[in-house]
Design a protein around this motif. Structure first.
Motif, PDB file in Angstrom:
ATOM      1  N   GLU A 198     -33.005  54.055 -31.832  1.00  8.13           N
ATOM      2  CA  GLU A 198     -33.043  53.949 -30.376  1.00  8.13           C
ATOM      3  C   GLU A 198     -33.800  52.734 -29.855  1.00  8.13           C
ATOM      4  N   SER A 228     -30.133  49.310 -30.495  1.00 10.03           N
ATOM      5  CA  SER A 228     -29.357  49.792 -29.341  1.00 10.03           C
ATOM      6  C   SER A 228     -29.436  48.822 -28.167  1.00 10.03           C
ATOM      7  N   LEU A 287     -27.149  49.224 -25.138  1.00  9.13           N
ATOM      8  CA  LEU A 287     -27.509  50.326 -24.247  1.00  9.13           C
ATOM      9  C   LEU A 287     -28.698  49.957 -23.369  1.00  9.13           C
ATOM     10  N   VAL A 342     -30.926  56.805 -24.437  1.00 11.05           N
ATOM     11  CA  VAL A 342     -30.461  56.033 -25.587  1.00 11.05           C
ATOM     12  C   VAL A 342     -30.300  56.949 -26.798  1.00 11.05           C
ATOM     13  N   ARG A 355     -26.832  57.671 -28.818  1.00 11.49           N
ATOM     14  CA  ARG A 355     -26.726  57.403 -30.258  1.00 11.49           C
ATOM     15  C   ARG A 355     -26.355  58.672 -31.034  1.00 11.49           C
ATOM     16  N   GLY A 392     -22.453  51.193 -29.263  1.00 15.29           N
ATOM     17  CA  GLY A 392     -23.678  50.425 -29.030  1.00 15.29           C
ATOM     18  C   GLY A 392     -23.801  49.198 -29.910  1.00 15.29           C
ATOM     19  N   GLN A 393     -22.964  49.104 -30.952  1.00 14.06           N
ATOM     20  CA  GLN A 393     -23.024  47.952 -31.857  1.00 14.06           C
ATOM     21  C   GLN A 393     -21.620  47.410 -32.126  1.00 14.06           C
TER      22      GLN A 393
END
Length: 245
Positions: A44, A48, A51, A62, A66, A195-196
């Motif tokens: 997180e 992230s 985010l 977050v 996740r 997020g990635q």
């Protein structure tokens, strides 16, 4: 005595198991294994960024995002048992309490093989600390004097999955796994990690490159088995065999 086939993947952050071992997980689920994924943190704080760039973001929001991504990825891979230990990241604090929790998981699962990160990762010490931690937990799970009465662990192989910047990590793969039959499942899991998103194509290319290594090491131009996608692993312990192949 049970013949149940099990495996355990210990992931520092909630996305690591997807990029690096999603194919192995999906393939072994199809082979009748029950694969347990233990996520030590949500990633997180350090993994992230997309985010955190949103207005009004909080640590709890977050974490929830996740968790949802990792659960969706696990579902895509066919995983029925994913554990979120929520130990925090950057850095991971792997204390005795965390150790006891993971040893309990190892003894409960009784994995035929285990999997975690490379032994060295100066770019992300959470990763290499997780592997040292996993090896210590494996050792403790084998000790008859730890929580007497629990079933002790045998001697599962520990595989180290591929780090992000391979050439910097001293990671030397000795096992290549053809994941072509389950590539669409891994691809679906990768696409769950919103997020990635910047890593989606990177790890697709890694899988293609490792397939080339699989082909070369399964016979090369002399008749290597066709593989379009593969994953590479480094094993820690010697293999015991009755015949050399």
């Amino acid at each position: 005595m049970t013949d149940k086939k099990t495996a355990l993947v210990i992931s520092a952050h909630a996305a690591d198991f997807v990029w690096r071992a999603g194919g192995a997980i999906a393939l072994h689920q199809e082979l009748g294994y029950d694969v347990t994924v233990a996520c030590l943190s949500f990633g997180e704080r350090g993994e992230s960024a997309k985010l955190w760039k949103q207005d009004g973001m909080t640590i709890e929001r977050v974490k929830e995002a996740r968790r949802e991504e990792a659960q969706a990825a696990a579902d895509a891979l066919g995983v029925r048992d994913i554990r979120f230990l929520d130990l925090g990241d950057y850095p991971l604090r792997l204390d005795r309490e965390a150790q006891d929790r993971v040893v309990d998981i190892i003894r409960e699962v009784q994995p035929k093989w285990m999997m975690s990160h490379s032994k060295w990762d100066p770019y992300n010490t959470d990763h290499m600390n997780t592997t040292q931690f996993a090896l210590e937990c494996r050792m403790i799970a084998q000790a008859w004097g730890h929580n007497p009465g629990q079933k002790v662990l045998g001697a599962p192989q520990m595989y180290l999955f591929e780090p992000h910047q391979t050439e910097q990590m001293g990671w030397k793969p000795d096992t290549f796994l053809d994941i072509t039959p389950v590539w669409e499942k891994k691809k679906a899991a990768i696409h769950c990690m919103q997020g990635q998103e910047h890593l989606w194509e990177f790890y697709t290319n890694v899988a293609r490159n490792r397939a080339n290594h699989f082909r070369r090491n399964s016979g090369g131009m002399a008749g290597g088995r066709k593989a379009e996608y593969a994953e590479g692993f480094e094993s820690i312990f010697p293999q015991t065999v009755d015949e050399l192949a």
